[in-house]
Motif scaffolding. Structure first.
Motif, mmCIF file in Angstrom:
data_model
loop_
_atom_site.group_PDB
_atom_site.id
_atom_site.type_symbol
_atom_site.label_atom_id
_atom_site.label_comp_id
_atom_site.label_asym_id
_atom_site.label_seq_id
_atom_site.Cartn_x
_atom_site.Cartn_y
_atom_site.Cartn_z
ATOM 1 N N GLY D 80 -7.578 -10.808 -7.095
ATOM 2 C CA GLY D 80 -6.505 -10.417 -6.181
ATOM 3 C C GLY D 80 -5.755 -9.215 -6.741
ATOM 4 O O GLY D 80 -5.478 -8.237 -6.044
ATOM 5 N N LEU D 81 -5.479 -9.300 -8.055
ATOM 6 C CA LEU D 81 -4.729 -8.235 -8.718
ATOM 7 C C LEU D 81 -5.420 -6.887 -8.546
ATOM 8 O O LEU D 81 -4.777 -5.861 -8.323
ATOM 9 N N ILE D 82 -6.746 -6.891 -8.596
ATOM 10 C CA ILE D 82 -7.465 -5.618 -8.583
ATOM 11 C C ILE D 82 -7.515 -5.026 -7.168
ATOM 12 O O ILE D 82 -7.717 -3.816 -7.005
ATOM 13 N N ILE D 83 -7.306 -5.861 -6.146
ATOM 14 C CA ILE D 83 -7.252 -5.309 -4.778
ATOM 15 C C ILE D 83 -5.849 -4.787 -4.480
ATOM 16 O O ILE D 83 -5.646 -3.965 -3.586
ATOM 17 N N LEU D 84 -4.889 -5.291 -5.222
ATOM 18 C CA LEU D 84 -3.477 -4.951 -5.041
ATOM 19 C C LEU D 84 -3.203 -3.471 -4.770
ATOM 20 O O LEU D 84 -2.611 -3.134 -3.748
ATOM 21 N N PRO D 85 -3.650 -2.574 -5.652
ATOM 22 C CA PRO D 85 -3.305 -1.164 -5.433
ATOM 23 C C PRO D 85 -3.907 -0.611 -4.144
ATOM 24 O O PRO D 85 -3.436 0.395 -3.617
ATOM 25 N N LEU D 86 -4.932 -1.289 -3.645
ATOM 26 C CA LEU D 86 -5.578 -0.859 -2.410
ATOM 27 C C LEU D 86 -4.685 -1.152 -1.221
ATOM 28 O O LEU D 86 -4.701 -0.444 -0.218
ATOM 29 N N VAL D 87 -3.944 -2.228 -1.317
ATOM 30 C CA VAL D 87 -3.115 -2.686 -0.223
ATOM 31 C C VAL D 87 -1.744 -2.021 -0.235
ATOM 32 O O VAL D 87 -1.171 -1.750 0.810
ATOM 33 N N LEU D 88 -1.244 -1.788 -1.421
ATOM 34 C CA LEU D 88 0.107 -1.247 -1.537
ATOM 35 C C LEU D 88 0.210 0.125 -0.904
ATOM 36 O O LEU D 88 -0.636 0.985 -1.142
ATOM 37 N N PRO D 89 1.254 0.364 -0.105
ATOM 38 C CA PRO D 89 1.501 1.740 0.303
ATOM 39 C C PRO D 89 1.727 2.561 -0.964
ATOM 40 O O PRO D 89 2.377 2.071 -1.895
ATOM 41 N N PRO D 90 1.186 3.761 -0.998
ATOM 42 C CA PRO D 90 1.281 4.563 -2.219
ATOM 43 C C PRO D 90 2.728 4.729 -2.724
ATOM 44 O O PRO D 90 2.939 4.810 -3.928
ATOM 45 N N VAL D 91 3.675 4.742 -1.803
ATOM 46 C CA VAL D 91 5.070 4.886 -2.243
ATOM 47 C C VAL D 91 5.461 3.722 -3.128
ATOM 48 O O VAL D 91 6.104 3.890 -4.173
ATOM 49 N N VAL D 92 5.066 2.526 -2.711
ATOM 50 C CA VAL D 92 5.401 1.353 -3.509
ATOM 51 C C VAL D 92 4.631 1.399 -4.822
ATOM 52 O O VAL D 92 5.179 1.103 -5.889
ATOM 53 N N ALA D 93 3.378 1.801 -4.748
ATOM 54 C CA ALA D 93 2.602 1.949 -5.974
ATOM 55 C C ALA D 93 3.322 2.901 -6.915
ATOM 56 O O ALA D 93 3.468 2.625 -8.111
ATOM 57 N N GLY D 94 3.770 4.025 -6.362
ATOM 58 C CA GLY D 94 4.499 4.992 -7.178
ATOM 59 C C GLY D 94 5.759 4.393 -7.767
ATOM 60 O O GLY D 94 6.052 4.556 -8.959
ATOM 61 N N ALA D 95 6.503 3.666 -6.944
ATOM 62 C CA ALA D 95 7.731 3.039 -7.434
ATOM 63 C C ALA D 95 7.410 2.066 -8.556
ATOM 64 O O ALA D 95 8.118 1.998 -9.566
ATOM 65 N N MET D 96 6.312 1.319 -8.391
ATOM 66 C CA MET D 96 5.919 0.360 -9.434
ATOM 67 C C MET D 96 5.593 1.069 -10.740
ATOM 68 O O MET D 96 6.023 0.650 -11.810
#
Ligand SMILES: [Mg+2]
Ligand SMILES: [Mg+2]
Ligand SMILES: [Mg+2]
Lengths: 246, 281, 262, 246, 262
Positions: D80-96
């Protein structure tokens, strides 16, 4: 050794996630998710991403089949074309969609004349998500079809099945695993799509556009509830897809 | 290589990329590294600590002052203003009549269809709530009863500045309420509002203040002149370079800002708080 | 006349794969299409089956011109050179597969599958998946699948070349028996003179994309019309018995070393 | 019929592209691309996307192998963790990523103390691109490894090769096609990554961040030169990857 | 004593797959490990090869305790029940594969490959890819691959069960010959009494995860230690000759129908 290298990547993916949750906390997640705005976003995202995934699959799987099986002049060009949305930054993708389907473009105006809004609407969201996410199912399904021995399909034809019947009874079931992987990637990408959606249809709000608005109004902390909901909903749907697809 | 990082309102992206950046570099050898979000997001990211620029530039002087002065810095300098008006797509019915210049914008806009004209989302972007305030001031100025609520139902609230202009250019909008410099950057025809509601004249601040916008959460914002201000954050990596950039903006050599489509009023530049040593305007 | 091939010519790009190939197969007859590797045998079969469209020439089946028909409308059964059982279906499902488009109802379908599985001695493997079958069983399942819809013509494209020697001999006899029992008109493609001579009512010998001779096996063997036919058919008797490396192993290892295709 | 459905998707992808180019024209593309800003962006993108793809491949392929071969408690969670960045809007990924590696976080501050900037730098771009694009090579390579008969690997072990030697000589060559597809997707995604990059490192400029700045400065027309360069460069690199990989 | 298996016990989850299995294989001997499907034969082989770690018990090879060694350090050659030739390598590359970690230099490697390809009569197929081989050829290539690094013990796990009957008989004799020529210590796993009796110097009969009897074939057959051994070994002679469905086809179809594994 592979476990070590692989672990490194997992840790790299996990660290931002953990840091993010550690910093923001998850205290009032449920309260925030109970707000109608959040619920609307969840519903909109589910609705549009599912539609986009269905459209992408229904159109993309046959396309993948054609690309895997036929050769024709200009095929390379089409293959490049289909990777295009994958490479384009979503903003550019959004700008492109607007130039093609915007209200005052020929297509957009015609649609509007018959009462269909192609931008700033559910259709707009689906247009954006499909454009950006469809390549995944095409690329993956194509690899799946490519792995099938073409002779099996010839055998099916000689047993009285048309090209279409052969596609249904032989090619589709044999490429199921790859198609499933493609649907997974496409759905995940559609759920997370922000850039193009925000250009083409920032309303109605999906989870990613809701997250963006929450972010600029409330900063990082405000992103957590819908962000977690997005992950939970997506993973839940994908789990169902995996189960049904087996 | 010496550089200064700037976190700025999106409406000043072109100003910094094409005008201020090159001019500043040729004068000081310092490279401007710009990064652009909506003014609200800018403040939020500085408060959050997600961004740590040297210089922060806001399209809404009060916003910066309310949010950053006292915690991240203790001063700011107002250095330019801008004009609100309507940018339009001349290929549309609305646009061509605007271009003809024979009718008033407030009559034309009422004849558009729902969604033809876009404004920024007032909840997210000062450009959005200024449109609301301008419509209210125009209603009074021209004595047209019910104008604002009528138009408000017609216009579409889209995300933020880039999306607003993208719509007009891309062909999904007939027009949009935008700033003058944005229209110039994007090379689209622009009709400025009259001074009474274009928010460009700092001396009309009291008049502008009579128009209010109430956010969804109940807070209220008064109309005020468009005033761009800038500051150097206390924990800037390159505070000296930051101060030189603010000084450059304030003194506006060779009318760099004018070239960019911004307006400068007699009352500018104007400092608030105690300027750091070595910064003179 | 069941099958009539007239003036078949085919080009792959610049290369001429078939040049004016004509022959006929009578009802119930088994005709061997014999020739060395690359002589155009598979292209001929594919053209008859409709998987390759010939550049020129025509194919008639039971008097009808089928040259332009797609494969599914030809009533031609094919057993390909390489195995083509559907891996996602059981043996019985494979055999039943061709009955559905033929419009056979469910009850008759089950009975037909039973009959053909019995014909090829695979009744016990009806629920097995193809992956669980041995090489010879696979071939027989394919045979049953091709025969079940009762095609006008059965095309067998080197059905034994992927099998080991001993199995090959046994399965050859099996095919002869099945052909006798079903009476299906058959075109049997092979590069193996011995198989062709043993099985065929008549032989079509091909060389380099052209027909080099047609006739009954014995007739062709005894009075070959061209030097090629003479040498190609004769070779099986002229073949010198080469002594293997280790004289101690002679017979045993020969039997094994000689198996397999081309 | 499949061709028809597939054609529909192709047309849908092509229309925005054609409309976009028709509207904007490509007149002074070369002149604009000759500008140093554009050239720097091309160079930066090539450099960072290549680095990100290499990092993602070197870490992700072993991870895919471990996920395909081993079972251990918590494996589902990691998947699940490895699919995570695929699902996250890039903005949230960036914030993370910023919450984990930002300048004033423990990790970011430590790195800064020894002179390494994790944000607003090449490293920052690579961090963002890797986070967002690595899942593709993991998901695809995993499918490839999963398709290999495990007995082949046992045979290799019994012939004297360690687990690592077996990975190199048996698993890697047999999964090559799938890994190549994964690398293709990852590289394309890294080249096009905008949202997370812009949050984490809007400078130095990559092609997508350059495009964004061009867009908010000059609108849709201004996007064309670097946009076309992005497509051309990406397709060229992918063509080379395909050729070398065969 | 080359191979010593002592007290092997293995659990899959709750199920006891092996229970206190002990036996020995002398240098140069060929021992048959015989038992019905699911009795634990493959688990025993996998444990000896190191692909399964037993819950309890130990394995000694040439006197050394190898119980905890990984497969690659065991000097155990394996031919698996299903084919495992590396599909991306030629036959010669497959056979050479195990020589590199054994530290054999390039020249000697080539010579060794030649020798073993000749041993299994595959010299002509040295450059062929596995996909182009017949079933029997594949098996022999695997045999050559397993033998080339000269393992201390060769484990053959039902190497013939995927093959057709006639081929099986021939390849069984081939294996016997190769074992005689190389003198390799061999554990031959099978569920087929006939094969086990014909090939083995000694037999280990397994039933339900346990050893049911050990001894020379004739000895076990004539004075079975347990009723299971008696019935399992006896069955091959008591097997009734069931008449097939169509009496006209009797002998031919029997030969074909009886092939394949369990
Ligand atoms: Mg702004
Ligand atoms: Mg052929
Ligand atoms: Mg077994």
């Amino acid at each position: 050794m592979p476990a070590l290298l692989g672990g490194l990547l997992l840790v790299y993916v996990a660290v931002p996630f953990v840091a993010f949750l550690a910093r923001t906390g998850t205290a009032d997640v449920l309260a925030r998710l109970a707000e109608p705005q959040a619920q609307v976003a969840v519903r909109n995202s589910l609705l549009t991403a599912t539609t986009s995934t269905i459209v992408a699959t229904v159109l993309g799987v046959p396309l993948a089949y054609v690309l895997a099986r036929r050769s024709f002049p200009g095929k390379r060009l089409l293959e490049g074309l289909i990777i295009l949305p994958l490479v384009l930054p979503p903003v550019v993708a959004g700008a492109m969609i607007l130039t093609a389907f915007g209200r005052f473009t020929p297509i957009g105006a015609t649609a509007y004349a018959v009462g269909i809004e192609l931008t700033g609407s559910f259709i707009g969201i689906v247009l954006a998500q499909t454009f950006v996410a469809a390549p995944f199912v095409v690329v993956t399904a194509r690899a799946g079809f490519g792995a099938i021995d073409e002779r099996l399909e010839r055998a099916s034809r000689s047993l009285g099945y048309t090209a279409l019947g052969t596609f249904r009874h032989v090619a589709l079931p044999l490429a199921r695993g790859a198609i499933l992987a493609g649907i997974t990637l496409t759905f995940a990408r559609a759920m997370g799509e922000f850039g193009a959606t925000y250009m083409v249809a920032s309303n109605p709000r999906t989870m990613p556009t809701r997250i963006w608005v929450d972010f600029i109004n409330g900063g990082i902390d405000a992103v957590v509830p819908v962000g977690l909901a997005l992950l939970a909903v997506t993973l839940a749907v994908l789990a169902v897809v995996q189960r049904v697809g087996r | 290589e010496s550089s200064v990082s700037v976190l700025s309102a999106g409406s000043l992206a072109a100003t910094f990329e094409d005008h201020v950046g090159p001019a500043f570099k040729s004068e000081t050898e310092i490279t401007v590294q710009g990064e652009y979000f909506g003014s609200n997001a800018v403040m939020r990211m500085v408060e959050d600590g997600t961004k740590h620029p040297d210089v922060v530039v806001s399209a809404d002087a009060t916003l910066l002052r309310d949010r950053l002065v006292g915690t991240q810095t203790d001063w700011d300098v107002e250095f330019a203003t801008n004009v609100l008006g309507i940018g339009y797509n001349a290929d549309t019915a609305f646009g061509s009549r605007m271009a003809a210049g024979e009718e008033d914008w407030y009559d034309l806009i009422r004849e558009t269809e729902q969604g033809d004209v876009a404004i920024s989302n007032p909840e997210q972007d000062p450009l959005g709530y200024r449109a609301w305030q301008a419509f209210g001031l125009a209603e009074r100025e021209h004595g047209i009863e019910g104008f604002r609520s009528e138009v408000w139902d017609l216009v579409e609230q889209v995300a933020e500045e880039p999306q607003v202009l993208g719509g007009v250019e891309g062909g999904s909008r007939a027009g949009a309420v935008v700033y003058g410099n944005m229209a110039r950057d994007h090379d689209i025809p622009f009709e400025p509002f009259p001074a009474a509601y274009n928010f460009a004249d700092p001396s009309l601040a009291d008049h502008y203040a009579t128009a209010e916008y109430t956010f969804e959460d109940g807070t209220t914002v008064e109309g005020r002149p468009i005033l761009y201000n800038a500051t150097v954050l206390d924990r800037a990596d390159a505070p000296e370079n930051g101060r030189r950039l603010v000084e450059f903006l304030a003194n506006n050599p060779d009318d760099v800002l004018g070239e960019a489509g911004l307006a400068t009023a007699d009352s500018l530049p104007r400092a608030h708080g105690t300027l750091p040593d070595g910064l003179t305007i | 006349m069941t099958l009539e091939v007239a003036g078949l010519t085919h080009r792959y790009g610049d290369e001429l794969a078939l040049e004016d190939v004509s022959f006929e197969v009578d009802a119930g007859e088994i005709v061997g299409l014999l020739g060395p590797s690359g002589c155009g045998k598979t292209t001929t079969v594919q053209t008859i089956a409709g998987h390759v469209n010939s550049t020129a020439g025509g194919i008639h089946l039971r008097g009808e011109d089928i040259t332009a028909d797609p494969p599914e409308r030809r009533d031609v059964g094919v057993v390909f050179q390489e195995p083509t059982l559907f891996p996602h279906m059981t043996v019985a499902e494979n055999v039943a597969y061709g009955l559905l488009p033929a419009g056979v109802g469910p009850d008759e379908r089950a009975a037909t599958v039973d009959r053909y599985l019995e014909l090829v001695s695979l009744s016990e493997q009806r629920e097995a998946m193809p992956a669980a079958l041995s090489g010879g069983q696979r071939r027989r399942a394919e045979l049953a699948r091709a025969l079940a819809p009762q095609p006008d013509v059965l095309l067998l494209d080197e059905p034994l070349s992927a099998l080991d020697r001993g199995l090959r001999d046994r399965l050859r006899e099996e095919i002869a028996r099945i052909q006798r029992e079903t009476g299906v008109t058959t075109l049997y493609v092979t590069h193996d003179q011995e198989t062709a001579m043993a099985l065929s009512d008549r032989l079509v010998v091909m060389s380099d994309g052209q027909v080099a001779g047609i006739g009954e096996p014995r007739e062709l063997y005894e009075s070959p019309p061209t030097p090629f036919v003479a040498s190609f058919l004769g070779r099986s008797t002229r073949l010198p018995v080469t002594p293997p490396g280790d004289p101690g192993l002679t017979l045993e290892s020969r039997a094994l070393a000689g198996d397999g295709g081309t």
